[in-house]
Design a protein around this motif. Structure first.
Motif: not given
Length: 115
Positions: A13-14, A86-88, A114-115
């Protein structure tokens, strides 16, 4: 021949953390520079971080303060500690080295945030 094998990717997760490892075959690890690259879908491969044989490090601006590259010469392994993901940051992460002007790459490990 130099063989690189990555491990440690996964789904997180983020805000979470992962540590990637890259084991290098052969007895030359202590004298070669190492790098981590990543490639996201539809994007060009980009340098994330690098470390010289002497331990000097360099980071892409987008990971400074969040990722740490390190090496253990006794284990012929380079690590990438990734915090505050981060998702990016989602991408396939590959380790790399250059020996006598020849580039060697691992098969890559998927990191999904994942965000």
């Amino acid at each position: 021949q130099v063989r690189l094998v990555e491990s440690g990717g996964g789904l997180v997760q983020a805000g979470g953390s992962l540590r990637l490892s890259c084991a290098v075959s052969g007895s030359i690890f202590s004298i070669i520079p190492m790098g981590w690259f990543r490639q996201a879908p539809g994007k060009q491969r980009e340098l994330v971080a690098s470390i010289t044989s002497g331990g000097s490090t360099n980071y892409a601006n987008f990971v400074k303060g969040r990722f740490t590259i390190s090496r253990d010469n006794a284990k012929s392994t380079v690590y990438l500690q990734m915090n505050s993901l981060k998702p990016e940051d989602t991408a396939v992460y590959c380790c790399n080295t250059i020996v006598t002007e020849t580039a060697y790459w691992g098969q890559g490990t998927q990191v999904t945030v994942s965000s």
